[in-house]
Design an enzyme around this catalytic site. Sequence first.
Site, PDB file in Angstrom:
ATOM      1  CD  GLU A 123      -1.862   2.270   1.582  1.00 23.85           C
ATOM      2  OE1 GLU A 123      -1.563   3.139   0.726  1.00 23.85           O
ATOM      3  OE2 GLU A 123      -1.947   2.513   2.783  1.00 23.85           O
TER       4      GLU A 123
ATOM      5  CB  CYS B  60      -1.182   7.310   1.323  1.00 26.36           C
ATOM      6  SG  CYS B  60      -2.276   6.170   2.179  1.00 26.36           S
TER       7      CYS B  60
END
Length: 476
Positions: A247, A281
């Site tokens: 990720e 993010c």
Amino acid sequence: MAPQLEFSTFSNVINNQLTQTTETRHGINPANGELNPPVPVSAQNDLDTATKAARDAFKTWAKTSFEERRQALGAWADAIEANAEGFARTLTMEQGKPLTQSSVEVGMASSWIKGLTSIEIKNNVIEETEDRTVVQRYTPLGVVGAIVPWNFPVLLAVGKIASAVYTGNTVIVKPSPFTPYCDLKLAELAIPFFPPGVIQCLSGDDSLGPMFTDHHEIDKISFTGSIITGKRVMASCAKTLKRVTLELGGNDPAIICEDVDIDTIIPKIGILSYLCSSQICMMIKRLYVHEKIYDEFLEKLVGFVKTLKVGNGTEADTFFGPVQNKMQFDKAKDLFSSITTENLQTALGGTIEDSTGYYIHPTIINNPPETSRVVQEEPFAPILPVMKWSDEDEVVGRANALETGLGSSVWSKDFERATHIADQLQSGSVWVNSHFDLSPTAPFGGHKNSGMGVEWGLNGLLGYCNSQTQWLKKSF
């Protein structure tokens, strides 16, 4: 009665024992530059000991039922909740985020454990006749290495631990060297609820990550972090054909249509662009506003962001804590230098002042060119480019132009139009009239360079399993 942790001394957790190392190091409180307490610096022998314990524990843990694992994880979740105040204070000390945001993260951790373990993993019966049955089932992989980043060290550690353990694996956590404190305490808190070797945690320096990815006794790496490091992780895992979930970073676009109620969405957009000082993010990082409302929208966005307090996360009403570490602070300063070198126009902020902590005041860039660094790069700092658009096809092309594809959002009163635009966006998560909505039961991951595989949800759990097809014939 849940055990009460003390949050002043920090140890590795190996085979349900609290252990120390010859060498120690200190994290740094980003709000004031002061040293946090000492933590272990793990060496190869510590990891070898932990992997042997994890391998031994796996033989038994893999045979437990989902219900047994659910109960153990639920008790651990309750214990996290009972120690929420200590975890939140420690999280603000090591990460820098305001205490209010730390409390939300810790609260999510316990509820997300229960959300993940509510998911049922069932066998898939492919064929069933009088003579034979063909079944796809899911079996645990073995030992999981969980590499956790510094922006959400509690929630992301818990997600990896719960996913691994619920599916019958054992797990060794490697916290970020910048934020080891809460993760060590999470593993310590797990001791009463799990057999030795099921949940372990090793603190270390930058050399520990490659030890994890190289280790022949670790079967899967779950990594959350930067794209550059993610590529290194994948290359290292290839040597032993480890399973890997990545990720990675994002540069999320949000498209604002001209029919929105500006006053209603400005506070939402402002917060969703700047939570955790933009060190998330999937925060909004590129804001495309229709030219018909651009000037009013920009003026009101600036006005709202000006009301958000910058300060130590322990102070009341703080919204912007410091960025987490000097490396990130220096990267932000380098990016901010492009405002001058590229002759960009600021609507708010634009400079980084000297201070005792790593503080950066929020900055908004007024309609920079698409080629500018503030548009092309993921800042992981509170600097937001706001840009005009007029043509739908063109703005979709701009939104999709980068090599990242983590999240994106569309905002409009016209739901059909918004959904039509959303359907064209190339990202793992797409939101209409929101951004950053997450659930433990919904998969989360990135397209393109933003990652490989997903965490959370059924698909995330299956990433911690092998698929096994059984051909069961009743006679030969």
